[in-house]
Write an enzyme that holds these catalytic residues in place. Sequence first.
Site: not given
Length: 220
Positions: A91, A190, A192
């Site tokens: 991002c 994202h 993660e």
Amino acid sequence: MAAAPDAGAAPDQPTIGVLALQGDVREHIAVLAECGAHPVLVRRPDELAAVDALVLPGGESTAISKLLEIFELLEPVRARLRAGMPAFGSCAGMILLASEVLDTRADAKHLDGIDMTVRRNAFGRQVDSFETDIEFAGLPGDPVRAVFIRAPWVERAGDGVEVLARVPSGPAAGRIVAVRQGRVVATAFHPEVTGDHRVHRMFVDLVRGVALSSDTVPST
């Protein structure tokens, strides 16, 4: 949150720094550890010098760019990227790694890590955040669940840039949202935060391969 860099770490457990100036640092630290890396925080040039690779997390790209200057990391990161350091940006990290950024502040800085033009906040404001499944080149198994939060997209990818993923459908269908150039990877989403560690595992394997190949080069 993480131990200090270990100069004696084995090549198969690479030391990967997470730029810890702003953004979702903890999430990347946790996933990198799960993927077999030795994750550390990077806030100073000496900490950057001790890592095998760097992750640039999601957050606010203009704030991170300003903090890179304040913490005297902007030029050291650029220099490490030019020297071949592996890096991964998600991002805001994708924005920072670009060679050109659209719809950003005139004083915002970027790192020239990938030959691409990125449009900041391309999908809209916070209320326009969304999730979708995408096909990600090189990752076996099911499509990747991608979370887009005030995300960018890639408007131009240079000749040496591999496109890894595109938006599959909707008004933004076909937009590029993941790329790789050499040892540098970037995603507009994202990975993660979803519990699917395949993108991070791919990056850790990339870094491990670089570390192992460097370890086998005879000294002169």
